[in-house]
Design a protein around this motif. Structure first.
Motif, PDB file in Angstrom:
ATOM      1  N   GLU A 309     -79.012  96.370  14.910  1.00 10.23           N
ATOM      2  CA  GLU A 309     -79.353  96.925  16.231  1.00 10.23           C
ATOM      3  C   GLU A 309     -80.409  98.022  16.120  1.00 10.23           C
ATOM      4  OE1 GLU A 309     -76.210  97.366  19.044  1.00 10.23           O
ATOM      5  OE2 GLU A 309     -76.915  99.377  19.576  1.00 10.23           O
ATOM      6  N   ASN A 313     -84.031  98.111  17.883  1.00 11.07           N
ATOM      7  CA  ASN A 313     -84.412  99.246  18.746  1.00 11.07           C
ATOM      8  C   ASN A 313     -85.728  99.861  18.278  1.00 11.07           C
ATOM      9  OD1 ASN A 313     -82.122  99.012  20.232  1.00 11.07           O
ATOM     10  ND2 ASN A 313     -81.070 100.772  19.349  1.00 11.07           N
ATOM     11  N   TRP A 316     -88.707  97.734  19.093  1.00 11.68           N
ATOM     12  CA  TRP A 316     -89.094  97.890  20.498  1.00 11.68           C
ATOM     13  C   TRP A 316     -89.785  99.232  20.738  1.00 11.68           C
ATOM     14  CZ3 TRP A 316     -83.775  95.620  22.170  1.00 11.68           C
ATOM     15  CH2 TRP A 316     -83.904  94.229  22.365  1.00 11.68           C
ATOM     16  N   GLU A 401     -81.188  91.169  24.215  1.00 11.38           N
ATOM     17  CA  GLU A 401     -80.574  91.901  23.093  1.00 11.38           C
ATOM     18  C   GLU A 401     -79.771  90.952  22.217  1.00 11.38           C
ATOM     19  OE1 GLU A 401     -79.917  96.388  24.804  1.00 11.38           O
ATOM     20  OE2 GLU A 401     -78.355  94.916  25.196  1.00 11.38           O
ATOM     21  N   LYS A 405     -80.811  89.615  18.280  1.00 11.07           N
ATOM     22  CA  LYS A 405     -79.925  89.871  17.137  1.00 11.07           C
ATOM     23  C   LYS A 405     -79.471  88.564  16.492  1.00 11.07           C
ATOM     24  CE  LYS A 405     -78.008  93.966  19.233  1.00 11.07           C
ATOM     25  NZ  LYS A 405     -76.813  94.471  19.897  1.00 11.07           N
TER      26      LYS A 405
END
Ligand code: HEM
Length: 455
Positions: A309, A313, A316, A401, A405
Motif C-alpha cells: 500500500e 501511495n 501516486w 486501489e 494492489k
C-alpha cells in the motif's frame, strides 16, 4: 484577513497569448517553476480568462472539500477536451444533474460490491502472465492498458473480449495522444482544421462510440437486468423517462475511459519506480512472498500487505495519473488575502502540491516508508489528493486501489520487470500523466525466495 482587489502575481507572459505557449510547451516544468517563483498561488494569463493556480493544501481543501458547491468544472483546457470526448458523463456534468447521476451509479462502486470484482482482476492477470516469458521485452504501458480495459469491461459491463480490449486500447491512444492540452482561444478552431492529429482523434473517438452504442443496443435488445452498471443505467428513471442512448453512452464512455486510463498509468509508473529502487523492490517482494508464498492474492490478503500500500501511495504521489484539476467560480470569493471575481478558474495540481518541500521534506525521493503510520510523516489534509476530494472525489477509488494492489502483487510474484537500459522515460501530461514513449521493460523471472526480511 484584509482582502485586496488585485489578483496575485504570476509569471510574465507574451502579448496576446499570455502564458499559453509556456504552459503548452512543458506544463510540468512550467507549473512547478511557477510555484517555486510565486509560492502559494499565481495568476496565469491563459485563454483570456482569469486563471489562478493554487498550490497549498488549505486551497485544495477550500475548493474541493469546504466549498464544492460554489464551483463547477471549468470547461477550459483539459476540461474542454474531456467534455468534447466524454460528453455529459459523471466526470463532466455539474450541479443537480451531476448529483442525480452520482446517486444512481454509486451502489455499483461501494467497497463491498467492488470486492466482487477481485476474482476477475486476478484471473485476467494470471491469463496475461501465462503469455509472458522471462527474458522478453514488453511495453508495460500497452500491456497494462489492455489488461485494465479488459477488467473494466468485464466488471462494469459484463463483457469479455480481449480482442475488443486491444482495438479499444488503440482507439483510446489515438484520442488521448492527439488531444493537446491547450489554454488558448484558438484551441477550438484548431480542433476543426484538417490535420492528421484531428483525423486520428476523431477516428479513435468513432471506434469507441460505435463500440459503446453497439453495447447499449445489445443490452436493450436482451432487455434483462444482469446487475451490471449498464443495466443500472438503462433501468434508471428520470421523471418517468428512461435515459436516451446518448445519455447512457456518455456515462458508459466515462466509466470505460476513467476506469482504465488512470489505472494503467499507475501500473506503468509503479513498475518503473520499482525497477529504479532495488531496495524498495526487495522489501516489497519479501512482504509478498512472506504473506502469499506464491499464491494468487485475495481481498483478505490486502490488509496484510502494508508495504504494498505504501509503495502505491508513493507512486501516486510521485506520478499522479490525474495531475491537474480545474474549477470555475460561480460567484466571487475571498481566499488567502485576495478577492477573486466570479468565473475565476482555479487550477489545482497534484503534480505540484505532492511535491512541496515544506510538506514532504524530500519530495524528490521515492520513499514508501513516509506512509508508515507509526514512523512516517504527518500529511496535512489536502496535501495529497490523487483521487481529488469532497463530494466529487473519484467514484472509482475503491476499485482502483484494489485493482492496483492485486495486479502488482500477482505480477511481481512471477516476474520482475526491469527497464530496458537507456529507454527514455518521459512523463507526458495529457488528460492523464502518461509515459510518453510507453514503458519498455524486460521481464525477469522473480526469484523464489525472499532475500530481505520484511520491515
Ligand atoms: C488510479 C486510478 C484513478 C485515479 C488516480 C483517479 C483520479 C480521479 C480524480 C482526481 C477525480 C476527480 C476529478 C475532479 O474532481 O475534477 C476522479 C473522478 C472520477 N473518476 Fe477516477 N481515478 C482513478 C480510477 C478510476 C476508476 C477505476 C474509475 C471507474 C471505475 C474512475 C471513475 C471516475 C469518475 C466517474 C469520476 C467522476 C466523479 C464525479 O465527478 O462525481 N476513476 N478520478
Amino acid at each position: 484577513m484584509k482582502q485586496t482587489a488585485t489578483l496575485p502575481a504570476g509569471p510574465k507572459g507574451l502579448p496576446i497569448v499570455g502564458n499559453g505557449l509556456q504552459f503548452q510547451r512543458d506544463p510540468l516544468t512550467f507549473m512547478r517553476g511557477t510555484q517555486q517563483q510565486f509560492g502559494r498561488m499565481a495568476h496565469l494569463r491563459l485563454a483570456n480568462e482569469t486563471v489562478v493556480a493554487f498550490f497549498r493544501p488549505e486551497h485544495i481543501r477550500y475548493f474541493l472539500m469546504e466549498h464544492p458547491r460554489n464551483f463547477i468544472k471549468p470547461n477550459l483546457g483539459n476540461g474542454a477536451n474531456l467534455k468534447a470526448f466524454l460528453g455529459d458523463g459523471l466526470l463532466t456534468t455539474d450541479g443537480e444533474i451531476h448529483r442525480q447521476q452520482r446517486r444512481l451509479v454509486q451502489p455499483a462502486f461501494h467497497r463491498k460490491r467492488v470486492e466482487g470484482y477481485a476474482d476477475v482482476m486476478v484471473q485476467f492477470t494470471q491469463e496475461l502472465l501465462e503469455t509472458w516469458q522471462a527474458g522478453t521485452e514488453i511495453d508495460m504501458a500497452q500491456s497494462m492498458q489492455q489488461l485494465t480495459l479488459r477488467i473494466i469491461l468485464k466488471s462494469l459491463f459484463n463483457i469479455d473480449s480481449p480482442a475488443q480490449a486491444i482495438t479499444l486500447g488503440h482507439a483510446f491512444n489515438d484520442v488521448i495522444n492527439n488531444t493537446q492540452r491547450r489554454f488558448s482561444s484558438l484551441a477550438k478552431l484548431e480542433r476543426r482544421l484538417p490535420l492528421e492529429k484531428n483525423r486520428r482523434r476523431e477516428a479513435g473517438s468513432r471506434t469507441i462510440d460505435d463500440f459503446v452504442y453497439a453495447l447499449i443496443k445489445q443490452h436493450r435488445a436482451e432487455g434483462q437486468d444482469v446487475g451490471d452498471v449498464l443495466s443500472m443505467l438503462l433501468e434508471a428513471q428520470d421523471e418517468g423517462n428512461t435515459m436516451t442512448d446518448k445519455q447512457v453512452h456518455d456515462q458508459v464512455l466515462t466509466f470505460v475511459a476513467a476506469g482504465h486510463e488512470t489505472a494503467q498509468n499507475t501500473l506503468s509508473w509503479t513498475f518503473y519506480l520499482l525497477s529504479q529502487h532495488p531496495a524498495v523492490y526487495d522489501k516489497l517482494l519479501a512482504e509478498l512472498q512472506t504473506v502469499l508464498a506464491g499464491r494468487t492474492p485475495t481481498i483478505a490478503d490486502l490488509a496484510r500487505l502494508p508495504y504494498l500500500e505504501w509503495v502505491i501511495n508513493e507512486s501516486w504521489r510521485c506520478y499522479p495519473p490525474a495531475w491537474l484539476q480545474g474549477r470555475r467560480a460561480l460567484e466571487a470569493f475571498d481566499l488567502d488575502g485576495y478577492h477573486f471575481p466570479a468565473n475565476t478558474v482555479a487550477l489545482l495540481s497534484q503534480w505540484v502540491t505532492h511535491n512541496l518541500p515544506d510538506i514532504w521534506g524530500d519530495p524528490e525521493n521515492f520513499r514508501p516508508e513516509r506512509w508508515d503510520p507509526v514512523s512516517g510523516q504527518k500529511v496535512p489534509q489536502g496535501a495529497y489528493f490523487p483521487f481529488g476530494g469532497g463530494p466529487r472525489m473519484c467514484i472509482g477509488m475503491p476499485f482502483a486501489e484494489m485493482e492496483t494492489k492485486l495486479l502488482v502483487a500477482s505480477i511481481l510474484q512471477r516476474f520482475t520487470p526491469r527497464l530496458v537500459p537507456g529507454f527514455p522515460v518521459v512523463p507526458q501530461p495529457r488528460i492523464t500523466l502518461r509515459p510518453k514513449y510507453g514503458m519498455h521493460m524486460i521481464l525477469e523471472a522473480t526469484p523464489k525466495v525472499a532475500t530481505v526480511p520484511v520491515a
